[in-house]
Design a protein around this motif. Structure first.
Motif, mmCIF file in Angstrom:
data_model
loop_
_atom_site.group_PDB
_atom_site.id
_atom_site.type_symbol
_atom_site.label_atom_id
_atom_site.label_comp_id
_atom_site.label_asym_id
_atom_site.label_seq_id
_atom_site.Cartn_x
_atom_site.Cartn_y
_atom_site.Cartn_z
ATOM 1 N N THR A 173 0.837 -1.203 0.000
ATOM 2 C CA THR A 173 0.000 0.000 0.000
ATOM 3 C C THR A 173 0.874 1.257 0.000
ATOM 4 O OG1 THR A 173 -0.048 0.142 2.410
ATOM 5 C CG2 THR A 173 -1.809 -1.135 1.355
ATOM 6 N N ASP A 175 0.715 3.447 2.162
ATOM 7 C CA ASP A 175 1.169 3.616 3.546
ATOM 8 C C ASP A 175 2.435 2.805 3.834
ATOM 9 O OD1 ASP A 175 -0.593 5.462 4.534
ATOM 10 O OD2 ASP A 175 -2.069 3.984 5.154
ATOM 11 N N SER A 212 10.752 18.734 11.576
ATOM 12 C CA SER A 212 9.594 18.576 10.706
ATOM 13 C C SER A 212 9.937 19.018 9.278
ATOM 14 C CB SER A 212 8.436 19.404 11.261
ATOM 15 O OG SER A 212 7.303 19.304 10.451
ATOM 16 N N ASN A 216 9.779 16.209 6.188
ATOM 17 C CA ASN A 216 8.900 16.384 5.035
ATOM 18 C C ASN A 216 9.675 16.689 3.760
ATOM 19 O OD1 ASN A 216 6.006 16.102 6.015
ATOM 20 N ND2 ASN A 216 6.917 17.418 7.581
ATOM 21 N N HIS A 305 2.581 18.007 -1.469
ATOM 22 C CA HIS A 305 1.908 18.006 -0.157
ATOM 23 C C HIS A 305 2.947 18.055 0.969
ATOM 24 C CE1 HIS A 305 -0.862 16.397 3.009
ATOM 25 N NE2 HIS A 305 0.175 15.649 3.338
ATOM 26 N N ILE A 309 4.132 21.082 3.819
ATOM 27 C CA ILE A 309 4.282 20.921 5.278
ATOM 28 C C ILE A 309 5.672 21.398 5.713
ATOM 29 C CG2 ILE A 309 4.248 19.263 7.196
ATOM 30 C CD1 ILE A 309 2.259 17.599 5.642
ATOM 31 N N ASP A 312 5.646 25.190 5.826
ATOM 32 C CA ASP A 312 4.959 25.716 7.011
ATOM 33 C C ASP A 312 5.758 25.461 8.288
ATOM 34 O OD1 ASP A 312 2.591 26.999 6.067
ATOM 35 O OD2 ASP A 312 1.765 25.042 5.566
ATOM 36 N N GLU B 174 2.727 20.914 12.173
ATOM 37 C CA GLU B 174 1.716 20.081 11.508
ATOM 38 C C GLU B 174 2.004 18.604 11.765
ATOM 39 O OE1 GLU B 174 0.816 21.150 7.486
ATOM 40 O OE2 GLU B 174 -0.264 19.288 7.088
ATOM 41 N N ASP B 175 3.293 18.243 11.833
ATOM 42 C CA ASP B 175 3.651 16.848 12.112
ATOM 43 C C ASP B 175 3.201 16.409 13.511
ATOM 44 O OD1 ASP B 175 4.745 16.024 9.739
ATOM 45 O OD2 ASP B 175 6.758 16.688 10.233
ATOM 46 N N ASP B 176 3.382 17.298 14.502
ATOM 47 C CA ASP B 176 2.905 16.985 15.856
ATOM 48 C C ASP B 176 1.399 16.746 15.827
ATOM 49 O OD1 ASP B 176 5.439 17.457 16.925
ATOM 50 O OD2 ASP B 176 5.021 19.572 17.294
ATOM 51 N N LEU B 178 -0.461 15.926 13.306
ATOM 52 C CA LEU B 178 -0.777 14.692 12.594
ATOM 53 C C LEU B 178 -0.550 13.473 13.479
ATOM 54 C CD1 LEU B 178 0.430 15.070 8.921
ATOM 55 C CD2 LEU B 178 -1.843 14.450 9.744
ATOM 56 N N ARG B 182 -3.520 10.984 14.214
ATOM 57 C CA ARG B 182 -3.275 9.608 13.769
ATOM 58 C C ARG B 182 -3.543 8.643 14.927
ATOM 59 N NH1 ARG B 182 -0.491 7.681 9.363
ATOM 60 N NH2 ARG B 182 0.223 9.761 8.806
ATOM 61 N N SER B 212 -5.082 0.457 5.797
ATOM 62 C CA SER B 212 -4.641 1.710 5.188
ATOM 63 C C SER B 212 -5.846 2.583 4.838
ATOM 64 C CB SER B 212 -3.811 1.393 3.940
ATOM 65 O OG SER B 212 -3.410 2.559 3.302
ATOM 66 N N MET B 215 -7.078 4.017 8.194
ATOM 67 C CA MET B 215 -6.160 5.015 8.744
ATOM 68 C C MET B 215 -6.303 6.351 8.011
ATOM 69 S SD MET B 215 -3.750 5.407 11.038
ATOM 70 C CE MET B 215 -2.954 3.858 11.486
ATOM 71 N N ASN B 216 -6.314 6.294 6.689
ATOM 72 C CA ASN B 216 -6.361 7.540 5.925
ATOM 73 C C ASN B 216 -7.745 8.166 5.943
ATOM 74 O OD1 ASN B 216 -3.591 8.001 4.707
ATOM 75 N ND2 ASN B 216 -3.919 5.827 4.303
ATOM 76 N N ARG B 302 -5.541 18.998 2.685
ATOM 77 C CA ARG B 302 -4.823 17.890 3.323
ATOM 78 C C ARG B 302 -5.749 16.680 3.475
ATOM 79 N NH1 ARG B 302 -0.935 21.740 2.991
ATOM 80 N NH2 ARG B 302 0.241 22.112 4.898
ATOM 81 N N TYR B 306 -5.330 12.646 2.056
ATOM 82 C CA TYR B 306 -5.492 11.368 2.742
ATOM 83 C C TYR B 306 -6.662 10.579 2.153
ATOM 84 C CZ TYR B 306 -1.955 13.107 5.816
ATOM 85 O OH TYR B 306 -0.771 13.598 6.279
#
Lengths: 338, 338
Positions: A173, A175, A212, A216, A305, A309, A312, B174-176, B178, B182, B212, B215-216, B302, B306
């Motif tokens: 996948t 993922d 981050s 990314n 995408h 990130i 930002d 944004e990673d934090d 996410l 998640r 997958s 999750m998405n 975003r 996903y």
């Protein structure tokens, strides 16, 4: 080939890695000297094997990230030179081991070390470089930096194992693929960018922003790399179009094409990737299917995408030449042909 | 408010959860009966507290995912009913505990259980539901399903702790964010969708595809949820526009607006979120800044990223009514106003 055109069209002609190269030039000269010196050994084969790869013309993007991310916060010591060298050694060791695992003949247009000196030498010189990397990290004396880089080194190895476990499996996948490139590529970009602010003693939020950014950026970089394998020109890449295809490597362009295809097309992919029927004719057919299902354009879209990130992540940090250069690297990674 | 319009414009009027509801109707009746029966206890307060939340009109999307993903592969047993109920209990327990941690007064337009019965009862009834969920999972007897759901339950708790650690911190990347959603939301969607193919004894690749997908889908769902908090209508949401703002909750619309803003605007966000100056006037200003920096449109973008991954995850599976319904849920989650 239509696919080449589609990549070229999306290219931002302005974006370049040059501002970063210019800003880190003086430090990179010291890194390059340290690389040569730390790859040295009385065991003559070690510098031979190491220098074969080290001098083969990589962009050295990762150590530049470390240098720039330290300078950006006014770091004044010497640690960034050693950490940047460690980062490049971790990367070089991975490449040496990778070529053994993948049984690769060519890298950056040259014979791989394993083709010249054999698999055993490649594995052991890789281990030697890992050891040297850790020694330099310890010399710098930052436990936080040591933690970040040693964790990255473990994660990279995990990523390699994960890649083995999905190899030639068409059901992989997106993922699964993302987990592989996050571990294999992005983790080291993240660590390279994070250790700069760490040794510059910045607050945790600044470290996180650079981490981050690196993570990314690394994802975008690898996505584009994997798109280029089906859409670049051999001369620009230092490898041939379709190398991943011939190795049965599962990357996003073919994951998307497989998942979006018909049963008949999926049977073709299985024969090609799982059974290794990778003739030039089948490569042509694969490229046709990738184009039909937007495999390259959507791989680039995913890269954009992650690029967004990364942008930002860096945005709230103080403006300046280093920040600007790091921002431009995002566009460069996404738009590069080389 | 312009922001509402921008969300409505992007809405796909066709997408609905109705095909999934229709397909799982008979099984969901059994799940609903099992929910009532397993929330029962001689300790009278338990069913009171549990039913208050259980009967408050959630969509029950998660158990429907389990039922549909089992039926999709021709599962014939009874285990899917218990697993779907377990999934809903894990979710309900999380909500009960969440409202205590967040000190929330309202959920889905009603007083929270903690406002009626207090924090202690909410925590303990949550624990009771967790226990009941595990008992039902064990009864089903699939070690793989047990592993997936118990792991999700631990990950959800980790996500809650992670959320606490980034609470009211404007530097959150944004990673934090996410990582939080998640763990908090997407992990249970993933587990709910994965246990269906597990008990139907499908190959590992099919499990992975559904995991997958879940999750998405969960990531897209939560991203849209967090956008709606700044762009929906109170009546549709069962909560007020700006609830997250008033709680100082860091979600993507404000992460993007903060990172893209000027120093002056960042000072405003700090006062509002970190110091709790969340007057209606400040909410209006926040909404203006979010619009200025595309905070909602990019949050939806975003979510679409996903959603696309979820779609590709499901794509290669055999066509049929269940697959179609699950596909439509992706569009529904992204386009929903409610």
């Amino acid at each position: 080939m239509g696919v080449v055109v589609s990549l070229e069209e999306g290219k931002n002609k302005q974006a370049s890695v040059k501002p970063l190269v210019d800003l880190t030039r003086a430090d990179m000269e010291r890194v390059n000297q340290l690389i040569l010196s730390k790859a040295g050994s009385d065991v003559q084969m070690i510098p031979e094997v190491a220098n074969h790869l080290i001098s083969s013309g990589g962009k050295r993007l990762r150590p530049m990230l470390t240098l720039a991310s330290a300078a950006m916060f006014g770091y004044q010591g010497e640690g960034h030179i050693k950490l940047a060298t460690s980062v490049e050694f971790l990367h070089t060791a991975t490449l040496l081991h990778d070529d053994v695992v993948d049984e690769s003949d060519l890298r950056r247009g040259k014979s791989t070390a394993r083709m010249i000196w054999g698999n055993q030498a490649s594995v052991l010189v890789g281990d030697f470089l890992l050891g040297q990397a850790f020694r330099m990290m310890v010399e710098v004396g930052s436990l936080d930096a040591l933690d970040v880089l040693s964790s990255a080194s473990a994660v990279i190895a995990e990523g390699e194992v994960l890649q083995l476990s999905v190899a030639k499996k068409m059901e992989t996948t997106e993922d699964d693929y993302l987990s592989v490139i996050r571990a294999k590529t992005a983790a080291l970009f993240a660590a390279a960018a994070e250790v700069g602010p760490i040794i510059a003693n910045t607050p945790r939020s600044t470290r996180n922003a650079l981490k981050s950014y690196g993570m990314n950026l690394g994802l975008a970089f690898q996505l584009v790399d994997d798109a280029l394998d089906y859409g670049g020109k051999a001369a620009d890449l230092g490898k041939n179009v379709g190398d991943d295809f011939r190795e049965g490597k599962i990357t996003l362009p073919i994951i998307l094409s497989w998942r979006r295809g018909t049963d008949e097309e999926r049977a073709f992919w299985r024969k090609a990737i799982e059974n290794g029927e990778t003739s030039d004719e089948n490569l042509e057919k694969a490229l046709g299917l990738i184009t039909k299902y937007g495999g390259l354009t959507d791989t680039i879209a995913r890269a954009e995408h992650y690029g967004a990130i990364a942008r930002d992540a860096l945005a709230p940090l103080p403006d300046g030449a280093h920040k600007e250069a790091l921002m431009e690297v995002i566009d460069f990674c996404i738009s590069r042909v080389n």
